[in-house]
Design a protein around this motif. Structure first.
Motif, mmCIF file in Angstrom:
data_model
loop_
_atom_site.group_PDB
_atom_site.id
_atom_site.type_symbol
_atom_site.label_atom_id
_atom_site.label_comp_id
_atom_site.label_asym_id
_atom_site.label_seq_id
_atom_site.Cartn_x
_atom_site.Cartn_y
_atom_site.Cartn_z
ATOM 1 N N ARG A 127 0.877 -1.179 0.000
ATOM 2 C CA ARG A 127 0.000 0.000 0.000
ATOM 3 C C ARG A 127 0.910 1.224 0.000
ATOM 4 O O ARG A 127 1.617 1.470 0.977
ATOM 5 C CB ARG A 127 -0.903 0.016 1.236
ATOM 6 C CG ARG A 127 -2.000 -1.019 1.154
ATOM 7 C CD ARG A 127 -2.958 -0.873 2.314
ATOM 8 N NE ARG A 127 -3.891 -1.977 2.288
ATOM 9 C CZ ARG A 127 -5.069 -1.955 1.655
ATOM 10 N NH1 ARG A 127 -5.453 -0.877 1.008
ATOM 11 N NH2 ARG A 127 -5.856 -3.001 1.681
ATOM 12 N N TRP A 128 0.902 1.935 -1.138
ATOM 13 C CA TRP A 128 1.768 3.105 -1.276
ATOM 14 C C TRP A 128 1.153 4.304 -0.552
ATOM 15 O O TRP A 128 -0.046 4.564 -0.704
ATOM 16 C CB TRP A 128 1.957 3.471 -2.751
ATOM 17 C CG TRP A 128 2.718 2.448 -3.531
ATOM 18 C CD1 TRP A 128 2.249 1.654 -4.546
ATOM 19 C CD2 TRP A 128 4.108 2.102 -3.377
ATOM 20 N NE1 TRP A 128 3.241 0.842 -5.019
ATOM 21 C CE2 TRP A 128 4.394 1.091 -4.322
ATOM 22 C CE3 TRP A 128 5.129 2.532 -2.546
ATOM 23 C CZ2 TRP A 128 5.663 0.516 -4.461
ATOM 24 C CZ3 TRP A 128 6.394 1.954 -2.674
ATOM 25 C CH2 TRP A 128 6.647 0.967 -3.615
ATOM 26 N N VAL A 129 1.976 5.004 0.184
ATOM 27 C CA VAL A 129 1.531 6.243 0.830
ATOM 28 C C VAL A 129 1.898 7.379 -0.122
ATOM 29 O O VAL A 129 3.070 7.687 -0.313
ATOM 30 C CB VAL A 129 2.227 6.429 2.205
ATOM 31 C CG1 VAL A 129 1.779 7.713 2.875
ATOM 32 C CG2 VAL A 129 1.962 5.223 3.088
ATOM 33 N N SER A 130 0.869 7.974 -0.748
ATOM 34 C CA SER A 130 1.175 8.945 -1.809
ATOM 35 C C SER A 130 1.400 10.358 -1.259
ATOM 36 O O SER A 130 1.880 11.223 -1.970
ATOM 37 C CB SER A 130 0.083 8.937 -2.872
ATOM 38 O OG SER A 130 -1.139 9.173 -2.247
ATOM 39 N N ILE A 136 1.118 12.485 8.114
ATOM 40 C CA ILE A 136 1.090 11.277 8.949
ATOM 41 C C ILE A 136 -0.256 10.544 8.858
ATOM 42 O O ILE A 136 -0.319 9.315 8.962
ATOM 43 C CB ILE A 136 1.522 11.589 10.411
ATOM 44 C CG1 ILE A 136 2.014 10.333 11.118
ATOM 45 C CG2 ILE A 136 0.475 12.291 11.204
ATOM 46 C CD1 ILE A 136 3.316 9.810 10.667
ATOM 47 N N SER A 137 -1.340 11.303 8.585
ATOM 48 C CA SER A 137 -2.633 10.597 8.494
ATOM 49 C C SER A 137 -2.710 9.720 7.235
ATOM 50 O O SER A 137 -3.437 8.721 7.225
ATOM 51 C CB SER A 137 -3.816 11.560 8.603
ATOM 52 O OG SER A 137 -3.661 12.605 7.720
ATOM 53 N N SER A 138 -1.927 10.037 6.189
ATOM 54 C CA SER A 138 -1.889 9.146 5.009
ATOM 55 C C SER A 138 -1.273 7.804 5.389
ATOM 56 O O SER A 138 -1.647 6.755 4.869
ATOM 57 C CB SER A 138 -1.036 9.718 3.882
ATOM 58 O OG SER A 138 -1.386 10.998 3.590
ATOM 59 N N PRO A 145 10.849 10.440 13.309
ATOM 60 C CA PRO A 145 10.240 10.319 14.646
ATOM 61 C C PRO A 145 8.717 10.184 14.582
ATOM 62 O O PRO A 145 8.138 9.373 15.325
ATOM 63 C CB PRO A 145 10.634 11.624 15.343
ATOM 64 C CG PRO A 145 11.876 12.075 14.647
ATOM 65 C CD PRO A 145 11.720 11.641 13.221
ATOM 66 N N ALA A 146 8.062 10.939 13.693
ATOM 67 C CA ALA A 146 6.587 10.877 13.621
ATOM 68 C C ALA A 146 6.129 9.513 13.087
ATOM 69 O O ALA A 146 5.195 8.902 13.642
ATOM 70 C CB ALA A 146 6.072 12.003 12.730
ATOM 71 N N ILE A 147 6.785 9.015 12.043
ATOM 72 C CA ILE A 147 6.383 7.706 11.485
ATOM 73 C C ILE A 147 6.718 6.599 12.492
ATOM 74 O O ILE A 147 5.962 5.637 12.661
ATOM 75 C CB ILE A 147 7.047 7.457 10.108
ATOM 76 C CG1 ILE A 147 6.782 8.629 9.153
ATOM 77 C CG2 ILE A 147 6.517 6.159 9.468
ATOM 78 C CD1 ILE A 147 7.643 8.629 7.887
#
Ligand SMILES: Cc1ncc(COP(=O)(O)O)c(C=O)c1O
Length: 395
Positions: free
Chosen positions: A131-134, A139-141, A169-171
């Motif tokens: 599942r690609w995060v475009s 961060i919500s993606s 850090p966020a991911i």
């Protein structure tokens, strides 16, 4: 004794004074041997039943490779390392171990072409979906892409060739909250500029073909992470598929590590000089370099990187053929697909590495026809600028 700092580990890590005396060598020796004699029947039995640690067979372990693995683990601040034949072999070993049929990978869509192909063409053959995060800067993606089948989050930072900088850090925080490991491709930074494990990643890997070996001499890769995880990888996928790192290439990487910090500092300062020069040039439409204030993730890069490394991309005003003329006019900068090495390297992705994608997909992915990917080397930046200047005159 005081704990060694980064630059000391880069030179002495993985090969201490005692080992130096054992081999009677100040340099890590190249143990160019496919097998190792066992001292007794009991020793062999203990080795094969994992009661003791030792070297059993060259596909699984090697003393020169082990010195490199230990040094890399110490530099990344991880428990253990595992050498691999290439960056792709390292990534495949990680993914193979974490997934099974029906699993999913969640990855930033700003990744190196080989990684894109591995996730989108090879992994589906094993029943694994990506599942690609475009919008990987949001961060919500990432949150939306996670399902119960997700087995890993993957980010390449900065990415090749688009220089996307992921907020590690966020991911990492998201990954921890869902109990999913975060895997970071740290090729472009190297541990001299970013240490993802300290920022919240669980597993780090590199294409050591680039800055770590540093001179375009060898294909090589490495994984750093928890000892337990890497022991399992070594005893299963690694042992059964054979993507091991050769002792000679590990030795070249060890040599590269000795000057890594110095080289990354110079790579970064040369790149900054060149990015500033390009930014002002009338024939350049845009420059994409995390060190520039205009880069969309400049603040993130500043927070998590010690300097900005040496990969950039820029767009020449005009069309595909203008960029082609520029490439042909270069005299010092080398035209090839490589990056992260002592020589400055240029390539036009739309005509080469990303040609197969087709114009529509390229446009969607932000790869313009006029884009040049540029890896700044260790030459005098004035000489590189002189070459750029004369090549841009021909556009
Ligand atoms: C960011 C990044 N990761 C991984 C790889 C794959 O490395 P290798 O060519 O050593 O397999 C590359 C290769 O260009 C890369 O640029």
């Amino acid at each position: 004794m005081k704990k060694w700092s980064f630059d000391t580990i880069a030179i002495h890590g993985g090969f201490d004074w005692e080992e130096s005396l054992k081999y009677n060598s100040i340099v890590v020796p190249i143990i160019q041997s496919a097998v190792y004699p066992y001292e007794s029947a009991q020793y062999a039995a203990d080795l094969y039943s994992y009661k003791i640690e030792g070297y059993s067979y060259g596909r699984i372990d090697n003393p020169t490779v082990a010195a490199f693995e230990k040094r890399m683990a110490a530099l990344e601040g991880g428990e253990a390392g595992l050498g691999a034949a290439s960056g792709m072999a390292a990534l495949f070993m990680i993914v193979h171990h974490l997934v099974e049929q029906g699993s999913e990978i969640v990855s930033s869509n700003r990744v190196y072409g080989g990684t894109f192909q591995l996730f989108s063409a090879t992994m589906p053959k094993m029943g694994v979906k990506v599942r690609w995060v475009s919008q990987p800067d949001n961060i919500s993606s990432w949150e939306e892409a996670i399902t119960p089948e997700t087995r890993l989050l993957h980010v390449e930072s900065p990415s090749n060739p688009l220089l996307f900088v992921g907020d590690v850090p966020a991911i990492g925080e998201l990954a921890r909250s869902r109990g999913i490991p975060l895997v970071v491709d740290n090729t472009i930074c190297t541990p001299a500029l970013m240490r993802p494990l300290e920022l919240g990643a669980d597993i780090v890997y590199h294409s050591c073909t680039k800055y770590i070996s540093g001179n375009s001499t060898s294909l090589s890769g490495v994984i750093v992470g928890k000892k337990d995880f890497l022991t399992h990888v070594r005893r299963e996928g690694y042992r059964n598929m054979g993507p091991s790192l050769s002792p000679f290439n590990a030795w070249l990487c060890l040599l590269g590590l000795e000057s890594l910090s110095l080289r990354m500092e110079r790579h970064s300062s040369n790149a900054m000089t060149i990015a500033r020069y390009l930014e002002k040039h009338p024939k350049i439409a845009s420059v994409n370099y995390p060190g520039l204030e205009s880069h969309p993730q400049h603040k993130v890069a500043k927070r998590q990187m010690k300097a900005f490394s040496s990969l950039m991309s820029f767009n020449i005003k005009g069309e595909l053929d203008d960029a082609r003329r520029f490439i042909d006019a270069l005299q010092l900068c080398v035209h090839t697909t490589h990056l992260g090495t002592s020589k400055t390297i240029a390539i036009q992705p739309a005509a080469t590495t990303h040609w197969q994608m087709g114009p529509e997909e390229r446009k969607k992915g932000g790869i313009e026809d006029t884009m040049i990917r540029f890896s700044v080397g260790l030459e005098d930046p004035d000489d590189v600028i002189a070459d750029l200047e004369q090549a841009l005159e021909k556009v």
